[in-house]
Design a protein around this motif. Sequence first.
Motif, mmCIF file in Angstrom:
data_model
loop_
_atom_site.group_PDB
_atom_site.id
_atom_site.type_symbol
_atom_site.label_atom_id
_atom_site.label_comp_id
_atom_site.label_asym_id
_atom_site.label_seq_id
_atom_site.Cartn_x
_atom_site.Cartn_y
_atom_site.Cartn_z
ATOM 1 N N ARG A 154 0.935 -1.203 0.020
ATOM 2 C CA ARG A 154 -0.054 0.214 -0.077
ATOM 3 C C ARG A 154 0.712 1.259 -0.205
ATOM 4 N N CYS A 155 0.437 2.313 -0.505
ATOM 5 C CA CYS A 155 1.166 3.511 -0.622
ATOM 6 C C CYS A 155 0.532 4.509 0.174
ATOM 7 N N PHE A 156 -0.630 4.361 0.948
ATOM 8 C CA PHE A 156 -0.957 5.130 1.854
ATOM 9 C C PHE A 156 -1.987 4.299 2.719
ATOM 10 N N PRO A 157 -2.425 4.842 3.834
ATOM 11 C CA PRO A 157 -3.173 4.321 4.921
ATOM 12 C C PRO A 157 -4.601 3.944 4.107
ATOM 13 N N GLU A 158 -5.121 3.022 4.881
ATOM 14 C CA GLU A 158 -6.527 2.829 4.581
ATOM 15 C C GLU A 158 -7.582 3.603 4.819
ATOM 16 N N GLY A 159 -8.363 3.895 4.342
ATOM 17 C CA GLY A 159 -9.507 4.799 4.954
ATOM 18 C C GLY A 159 -9.449 6.077 4.308
ATOM 19 N N ILE A 160 -8.303 6.396 3.686
ATOM 20 C CA ILE A 160 -8.144 7.814 3.276
ATOM 21 C C ILE A 160 -8.486 7.819 1.657
ATOM 22 N N ASN A 161 -9.398 8.675 1.018
ATOM 23 C CA ASN A 161 -9.585 8.756 -0.385
ATOM 24 C C ASN A 161 -8.539 9.340 -1.243
ATOM 25 N N ASP A 200 -1.160 11.557 9.073
ATOM 26 C CA ASP A 200 -0.517 13.107 9.554
ATOM 27 C C ASP A 200 0.632 13.385 8.887
ATOM 28 N N GLY A 201 1.397 12.288 8.423
ATOM 29 C CA GLY A 201 2.552 12.405 7.322
ATOM 30 C C GLY A 201 3.559 13.316 7.829
ATOM 31 N N GLY A 202 3.937 13.497 8.946
ATOM 32 C CA GLY A 202 5.046 14.450 9.327
ATOM 33 C C GLY A 202 4.514 15.649 10.184
ATOM 34 N N GLY A 203 3.112 15.855 10.017
ATOM 35 C CA GLY A 203 2.523 17.021 10.942
ATOM 36 C C GLY A 203 2.676 18.212 9.892
ATOM 37 N N ALA A 204 2.089 19.136 10.778
ATOM 38 C CA ALA A 204 1.952 20.567 10.174
ATOM 39 C C ALA A 204 3.582 21.015 10.106
ATOM 40 N N THR A 205 4.418 20.731 10.829
ATOM 41 C CA THR A 205 5.956 21.112 10.909
ATOM 42 C C THR A 205 6.933 20.363 9.701
ATOM 43 N N PHE A 206 6.195 19.406 9.259
ATOM 44 C CA PHE A 206 6.891 18.389 8.352
ATOM 45 C C PHE A 206 8.101 17.754 8.856
ATOM 46 N N GLY A 207 8.011 17.378 10.031
ATOM 47 C CA GLY A 207 8.991 16.558 10.695
ATOM 48 C C GLY A 207 9.177 15.186 10.219
ATOM 49 N N PRO A 208 9.889 14.474 11.357
ATOM 50 C CA PRO A 208 10.158 12.957 10.703
ATOM 51 C C PRO A 208 8.681 12.344 10.507
ATOM 52 N N ALA A 209 8.657 11.392 9.414
ATOM 53 C CA ALA A 209 7.297 10.898 9.060
ATOM 54 C C ALA A 209 7.540 9.371 9.114
ATOM 55 N N LEU A 210 8.055 8.689 10.091
ATOM 56 C CA LEU A 210 8.356 7.394 10.188
ATOM 57 C C LEU A 210 6.783 6.751 10.370
ATOM 58 N N VAL A 211 6.692 5.543 9.603
ATOM 59 C CA VAL A 211 5.303 4.716 9.612
ATOM 60 C C VAL A 211 5.334 4.098 10.918
ATOM 61 N N GLU A 212 4.310 4.356 11.423
ATOM 62 C CA GLU A 212 4.054 3.190 12.646
ATOM 63 C C GLU A 212 3.016 2.275 12.765
ATOM 64 N N ASP A 213 1.756 2.399 11.731
ATOM 65 C CA ASP A 213 0.547 1.640 11.906
ATOM 66 C C ASP A 213 0.491 0.579 10.785
ATOM 67 N N LEU A 269 3.279 13.851 3.780
ATOM 68 C CA LEU A 269 2.292 14.710 3.115
ATOM 69 C C LEU A 269 3.054 15.820 2.361
ATOM 70 N N THR A 270 2.630 16.264 1.321
ATOM 71 C CA THR A 270 3.413 17.447 0.649
ATOM 72 C C THR A 270 2.617 18.801 0.906
ATOM 73 N N THR A 271 3.033 20.011 0.480
ATOM 74 C CA THR A 271 2.382 21.043 0.663
ATOM 75 C C THR A 271 1.190 21.353 -0.302
ATOM 76 N N GLY A 272 0.000 21.806 0.181
ATOM 77 C CA GLY A 272 -1.092 22.422 -0.235
ATOM 78 C C GLY A 272 -1.621 20.919 -1.215
ATOM 79 N N THR A 273 -2.272 21.533 -2.407
ATOM 80 C CA THR A 273 -2.698 20.476 -3.425
ATOM 81 C C THR A 273 -2.197 20.441 -4.911
#
Length: 702
Positions: free
Chosen positions: A117-124, A225-238, A249-253
């Motif tokens: 998978r390239c993103f968590p389940e339940g996300i459109n 959350d992909g690193g959060g609003a500060t774009f910090g470490p984004a290591l996968v946990e789930d 997550l990248t910036t904006g759309t």
Amino acid sequence: MLKKYFVAGASVAVAVGLTALASQPVRVGLDEKEIQPIRRPVGPPVGSPSETRSRTFTDDADFLEGTLINLNLDQPGALQLEETLTAPFPLFNVPARSRGTLIRINTRTGEVIGEYRCFPEGINRSGYYGVCRTAVDSEGAVWVCDRNNSTNQPATIVKIGVVLGGERVRKEPNGDIVPDPDGAYLRPPFDYISSGVVDRDGDGLIKTSRGLSDLMPWPAVTDQDGGGATFGPALVEDAEDELVLVYMLTTGTNEWAAIAVDGEDNLYASAMNPRSGYALFKYDGFDGSRIADLGNQGEGGYSAIIDNVGVLWTGGGYTNRALRYDTSSDTGVSIGGYSGRATSWAQAPNGRIWCVSINGVLYEHDQNSGAILRSFTSSGSNNRSIAFSGPNDLWTGLNSQSRVARIDPTDGSLKASIVVGSAPTNVGVDTDGFVWATNQGSNTAVRIDPATNAVDTTVDLGSGAGPYNYNDGTGQVTAVLNQRGFWRVVHDGCVPGSEWFDISWNADVPSQTSLGVAIRAADSVIDLTGEPWTPVTNGQSLDGVVTGRFIEMRATLARDQDAPPAVTPVLYDLTINAKQLPQFLIDVYPNRFPNPIILSRDYTVYVAVLNPAGRPDAADFLDPATVNWAALAPRFGRAGAATATPVAPARLMDIDGDGDIDALFGFRTIDAGFILGDTMAEFRVTRECEDALGMDSVLVQP
């Protein structure tokens, strides 16, 4: 009554009247000239390299205990760079755009060995573009970009690691581990595992996909959350699949469709949306945290490579222009003159930069200025990808013609046009020189044999895969552009928490080459990959640098981009020294000096194992009060050949009058093996990994 003296063997307490300590007369007084400050025991210096837990790697068999990537042993006992560098592993990574997954193929067998998978389940993430770009780092891990989607959410980037080898197993409800080719887990030892792969559930196994459609759960708990609003470490946990490492997550759309890996395995990502800016960012290659916001570049964002001098090349998705961005100076130059959008990039063996436009025109660029030098048509249209397999072989997918073209870049002539399947969108060259293509319309991947210009393997990716990629999916780009190879090996220090003494090597590093070494340590092999690499220098002390039972070493051999292919650094050997484990502080005959051993008499000699408390080097010695003597078998005798065993169990008492508990042993002199001329005595206990040793001086007499 106890009277304490400091003598040239150790601190001793003479128990006046305790003649039971020896069968010889007791000398209770010493001349003043014999009284000296306390000192460390003689013998093997504590805190020095361990003889049994250290290791030198020097011959072919030693080097082959590790993993060689783009290195060879053509000269026996000497690691050197291959003249022609290839993708690091026989793997082809295919983004399945319509499913939102990455499919991984073994290029030698044609087997699909995993789908992730390239993103968590339940996300459109059901938009049209979906996952569509890859970038493979020097360790074989792959970054995958989800370009954008119809819900106007931020685009995402995921990193997926690599594990090769291991045994497939399953876990029973009672906790038993059972071999099972269909099991969800891989059990070590592994042939190879990339950095960042973490045993998240701590079971000593790696849980990961077995093959096509074996998608493991990834609930949206914290990772979304992909690193959060500060774009910090984004290591996968789930994610249950433990090869899914980073999700950010990248910036904006913005439409993010250009990612590339630099020489340090950091990631550059570029957006191509003119509505909110052509943003360019740099991310940490280990944890996905944002290193730098490089601003709106005005161009780029459609596909990308970073060349052998650290320049990012990326085409504009909504303009017929491109961006040449120097990552060393953080300066960009816009390039014009294309007849359509530049969809894919490659670097030729001669250093020139090539791209193909969506209308089938190939462009050659000057690497230094970015200027277009020449162009010619590819005999196709709607081209989506480009790759080189040699100086005279350029490959490009002719999407509208369902073919792959083989072109001579020296004159633009068509060498072959090969039917591959419906709507090819990606071409890449594997570690063995075969050319791979993915077919969006027929949901397949195919392998082309350059010797015959024919497809020899077809891999079914399953209904609805929609494979789609314009970037490198094999790792060839990173390997060739960086002109470097790696040797990685793990050494077992036997003891958890092992401290390491130093590291050194012998090598030949001619002009236009380099050789670097890095290390990391952990108490299990699986946990090594979760540790960052620490660069070290030749002969460096490792005191306080890393600790752990297992230490992994990585030697990186590289040549300059303008160096001849035959020029290479050579590694002849590498030595890793473990720090000696704590030893014993002993005093032979604690009520005597200079510790006589009389060969003509059979009697009991007493040996005190002293408590090191209060000494500045106390950590180098074992505390006799905490040693489980009943489980050990101490021996005493001449240095290097201790054979006498105790006449009775250890007696715990304060022998030297310092208030700390010591241990006292008696040994028969006739069993100790001393001979005339011996000056050292040894007290030894066998341990699983390294014997514990104490030494003191003796005076051997007839």
